[in-house]
Scaffold this motif. Structure first.
Motif: not given
Length: 266
Positions: A151-157
């Motif tokens: 899905d090409g999604s990004s995440s930030l932690t």
């Protein structure tokens, strides 16, 4: 919109390295109590079940809640772990932000790490690793490729790690000519970072430390006075590691128990 905040608390935690431990009761005895079907009998067997030190066993404590001084806040847990989900859900004001965002907070309070030169970290890593490493890497690679390409999604932690009122305890080995014991106390160490997926070209970290004190003693004081106060110490540690007195102090170069007052602040 689901669980947004999860917290795990540990009031007291002790890490031991042990080998040669044996069951406190035989498996036949535990199975007999469990087969009766009575709730009281089964509860008794659960309390009696566990590991006990034997004549050939060897155990030592590596990390534990500090016993040399009373903490400023005794009611504060030793470990606090928080996971906060800040991803978009229906009703949020930032409805244009569609990336996964979370905060991870780890607080370690009033803990002491006892340094031992003979400790092999690979023993701990071997316990924590499950399955074949090669197969695990292949599975991780496939999972990452699927998650990033699907899905090409990004995440930030947002990661925050804090050590508060912690100490590092070191005693010179027995074969050293000059005996010593050193205690390094740190009021607070903070580390933070923003972990972005997919990975970018740069990664930022922040580390701050305050109020460090070093206490040095010219004697190799035994740990027995502290061992007897540790959780499950009477079950795991050998009796010789729990004796407090002249017998336990012999061969260490120090008389009595170690304390901050007996050491020289540097």
């Amino acid at each position: 919109g689901g669980i947004r905040h999860t917290r795990f608390l540990l009031q007291d935690v002790t890490l031991y390295e042990a080998n040669g431990l044996g069951l406190s009761h035989s498996s036949e005895t535990m199975e007999l109590g469990a087969s009766t079907g009575l709730l009281a009998a089964r509860c008794i067997e659960v309390r009696r079940r566990g590991m006990r030190c034997t004549a050939t066993s060897h155990a030592r404590s590596l990390c534990y809640r500090s016993k040399l001084s009373r903490p400023l806040s005794p009611e504060t847990p030793a470990v606090i772990f928080d996971v906060i989900n800040r991803s978009y859900v229906a009703g949020d004001f930032d409805d244009e932000d569609d990336e996964e965002e979370r905060e991870v907070h780890l607080l370690v309070y009033d803990m002491t790490c006892r340094y031992d030169s003979t400790f092999d970290p690979s023993n701990l890593l071997s316990i924590l690793s499950f399955g074949d490493d090669a197969a695990k890497q292949d599975d991780d690679g496939d999972t990452k490729s699927q998650s990033t390409n699907a899905d090409g999604s990004s995440s930030l932690t947002n990661l925050f790690i804090t050590f508060s009122d912690c100490a590092l305890d070191y005693s010179s080995p027995d074969d050293f000519v000059r005996a010593s014991r050193c205690l390094i106390r740190v009021s607070e160490v903070r580390a933070s970072s923003n972990i972005v997926l997919p990975h970018g070209q740069f990664q930022a970290y922040k580390l701050s430390m305050g109020d460090v004190s070093v206490h040095l003693a010219s004697a190799r004081f035994p740990y027995n006075a502290e061992n007897i106060l540790l959780s499950c110490s009477k079950t795991i540690l050998a009796p010789k590691d729990l004796l407090v007195g002249t017998v336990a102090d012999s061969g260490h170069g120090g008389s009595g128990a170690f304390s901050i007052n007996t050491a020289i602040p540097i």
